[in-house]
Enzyme design. Structure first.
Site, mmCIF file in Angstrom:
data_model
loop_
_atom_site.group_PDB
_atom_site.id
_atom_site.type_symbol
_atom_site.label_atom_id
_atom_site.label_comp_id
_atom_site.label_asym_id
_atom_site.label_seq_id
_atom_site.Cartn_x
_atom_site.Cartn_y
_atom_site.Cartn_z
ATOM 1 N N LYS A 75 0.869 -1.296 -0.087
ATOM 2 C CA LYS A 75 -0.037 -0.059 0.068
ATOM 3 C C LYS A 75 0.974 1.352 0.244
ATOM 4 O O LYS A 75 2.053 1.120 0.569
ATOM 5 C CB LYS A 75 -0.926 0.096 1.297
ATOM 6 C CG LYS A 75 -2.095 0.913 1.107
ATOM 7 C CD LYS A 75 -3.154 0.196 0.383
ATOM 8 C CE LYS A 75 -4.429 0.811 0.463
ATOM 9 N NZ LYS A 75 -5.529 -0.314 -0.061
ATOM 10 N N GLY A 100 -21.057 6.386 2.430
ATOM 11 C CA GLY A 100 -20.023 6.761 1.713
ATOM 12 C C GLY A 100 -20.308 6.863 0.175
ATOM 13 O O GLY A 100 -21.049 6.022 -0.354
ATOM 14 N N GLY A 112 -18.269 7.534 -2.665
ATOM 15 C CA GLY A 112 -16.927 7.598 -3.435
ATOM 16 C C GLY A 112 -16.884 6.673 -4.307
ATOM 17 O O GLY A 112 -18.171 6.240 -5.034
ATOM 18 N N ASN A 113 -15.838 6.330 -5.056
ATOM 19 C CA ASN A 113 -15.986 5.030 -6.192
ATOM 20 C C ASN A 113 -16.676 3.903 -5.574
ATOM 21 O O ASN A 113 -17.765 3.588 -6.299
ATOM 22 C CB ASN A 113 -14.578 4.606 -6.425
ATOM 23 C CG ASN A 113 -14.460 3.624 -7.487
ATOM 24 O OD1 ASN A 113 -15.403 2.774 -7.374
ATOM 25 N ND2 ASN A 113 -13.588 3.675 -8.576
ATOM 26 N N ALA A 114 -16.398 3.343 -4.444
ATOM 27 C CA ALA A 114 -17.052 2.058 -4.074
ATOM 28 C C ALA A 114 -18.587 2.157 -3.721
ATOM 29 O O ALA A 114 -19.299 1.603 -4.053
ATOM 30 C CB ALA A 114 -16.191 1.509 -2.921
ATOM 31 N N GLY A 115 -18.599 3.184 -2.858
ATOM 32 C CA GLY A 115 -20.111 3.744 -2.668
ATOM 33 C C GLY A 115 -21.047 3.958 -3.611
ATOM 34 O O GLY A 115 -22.231 3.525 -3.850
HETATM 35 N N1 GLU Z 1 -7.331 -0.074 -3.371
HETATM 36 C C1 GLU Z 1 -7.999 -1.128 -3.745
HETATM 37 C C2 GLU Z 1 -7.850 -2.220 -2.392
HETATM 38 O O1 GLU Z 1 -7.929 -1.810 -1.350
HETATM 39 C C3 GLU Z 1 -7.486 -1.986 -4.941
HETATM 40 C C4 GLU Z 1 -6.086 -2.331 -4.877
HETATM 41 C C5 GLU Z 1 -5.587 -2.855 -6.314
HETATM 42 O O2 GLU Z 1 -6.248 -2.810 -7.156
HETATM 43 O O3 GLU Z 1 -4.403 -3.182 -6.190
HETATM 44 O O4 GLU Z 1 -8.062 -3.521 -2.535
#
Ligand code: GLU
Length: 414
Positions: A105, A217, A219-222
């Site tokens: 990360k 939320g 954002g993208n996910a929500g």
């Molecule tokens: N940021 C996303 C996660 O937390 C995707 C990570 C990725 O695609 O490498 O799973």
């Protein structure tokens, strides 16, 4: 260290699972230790001609199963311990989905909402210049996360290719499709979450056609989760963003709400809905609550008031360990983040495969593969949870950590 430290929480979870798996002390210690961390500071020219120094991190947690994989967050509250904990989570996520990838990360301490497009581009490129020697398609592959977008991935990929002097678009995933991104990556986190929710609903005798859903939320996910609700037969009765939420017991018109949020910057005051607070949203009597914002939204102070029958963690870490225990005692199943939101990294993995093989898959094929992966992972977790009377999170940890430990053993590391 207090209990609020996210990495301390991760270590507690690793301890608990190590005990369960009877792991030797040295293996447990290794699992609690990030393999490599890099802390960088870099100057960025601002639009007014001044320079500002930003700081960022990249943590490569464990690569026993393959190249480390995980997103990059742009957030003012970023800390090394948040990144470490999320890098660990990526390790379990990739393992649980049976992807040949480790976990990593990254993050930059910044507030992207205060940066112009030009400043954002220069910052994204500068961050890559600072870390490019430790990333690459074969060793560590970043992706989007909180406040980072396909456009940002495109700038980062371009900067990396310039630095290494050849095309290496597989260095990053979540790119725009024209640059080697995968079809279906945009809504993959939410769609993957829905496949899992659908299976969990069956196991809990919830009829999705009659189900009411609240999404915290936007954002993208929500926002994608809310948008896809209809195709899974559900009614989205409440959503919220950082400014607050809106509620309509008969269902919200999500496409209109998405356009409204784009225009006004918030879901608040959406015509035909009642304004509610984020706290009120978490307490609604709904079938499924989908926390899709930041960490610790459900914690010791509000877990008792959760009114849903299932909590589906579409964000990373939205339920604190104390809250997890409270919900388990109340018999409210929590679908853990590293299962529920793993659709994003799964399609990122598909993107890597396409990039390595210079191929392009159509959306239908991506969706079908995603569905297979998510459904299989859910049923594996559910079976272990049932067999040992443990929570879905404990079951997911057991499966994911065991695979990583097996890989470490076979490599001769432990
Ligand atoms: N940021 C996303 C996660 O937390 C995707 C990570 C990725 O695609 O490498 O799973």
């Amino acid at each position: 260290m207090t209990n609020d430290n996210p990495f301390e929480m991760v270590k507690q979870q690793i301890s608990a699972c190590s005990e369960y798996l009877h792991l030797p002390q040295n293996v447990e210690e290794y699992l609690k230790t990030p393999m490599r961390e890099i802390h960088v500071a870099f100057p960025v020219r601002m639009d007014d001609g001044s320079f500002k120094v930003f700081q960022g991190y990249r943590v490569q947690y464990n690569n026993a199963l393959g190249p480390t994989k995980g997103g990059i967050r742009f957030h003012p509250g970023e800390t090394i311990d948040t990144i470490r904990s999320l890098a660990a989570l990526m390790t379990w996520k990739c393992s649980l989905l049976d992807l040949p990838l480790g976990g990593g990360k990254g993050g930059v301490i910044c507030n992207p909402k205060e940066l112009s497009a030009g400043e954002l581009e220069r910052l994204s490129r500068a961050y890559i210049r600072a870390i490019y020697k430790v990333i690459g398609p074969d060793c560590d592959v970043p992706a989007p996360d909180v406040y980072t977008t396909p456009q940002i991935m495109a700038w980062m990929m371009d900067e990396y290719c310039t630095l290494v002097g050849h095309n290496a678009c597989g260095v990053i995933t979540g790119k725009p499709v024209v640059l080697g991104g995968s079809e279906g990556r945009g809504d993959a986190t939410a769609r993957g979450g829905w496949f899992v929710i659908r299976e969990a609903a069956k196991d809990n005798n919830i009829d999705l056609a009659k189900a009411k859903i609240a999404v915290q939320g936007f954002g993208n996910a929500g926002s994608h989760a809310a948008t896809l609700g209809k195709s899974f037969g559900c009614t989205i009765v409440a959503v919220s963003d950082s400014h607050g939420g809106v509620y309509n017991e008969n269902g919200l018109d999500i496409p209109t709400l998405v356009a409204y949020k784009q225009k006004t910057g918030s879901v608040r005051d959406f015509p035909g809905a009642k304004n509610i607070t984020n706290e009120e949203l978490l307490e609604l009597k709904v079938d499924i609550l989908v926390p899709a914002a930041l960490e610790n939204a459900i914690n010791a102070s509000n877990a008792d008031k959760v009114g849903a029958k299932i909590v589906a963690e579409l964000a990373n870490g939205p339920v604190s360990p104390e809250a997890d225990a409270i919900l388990f005692a109340k018999k409210i199943p929590v679908i853990p983040d590293f299962l529920c939101n793993s659709g994003g990294v799964t399609v990122s993995y598909f993107e890597m495969v396409q990039n390595f093989s210079l191929d392009r898959w159509d959306e239908e094929s991506v969706r079908a593969r995603l569905e297979r992966k998510m459904t299989k992972a859910y049923h594996e977790v559910y079976a272990v949870a049932q067999e040992h009377s443990i929570s879905l999170r404990e079951a997911a940890y057991t499966l994911a950590m065991k695979r990583v430990v097996d890989a470490m053993k076979l490599r001769g590391w432990v």
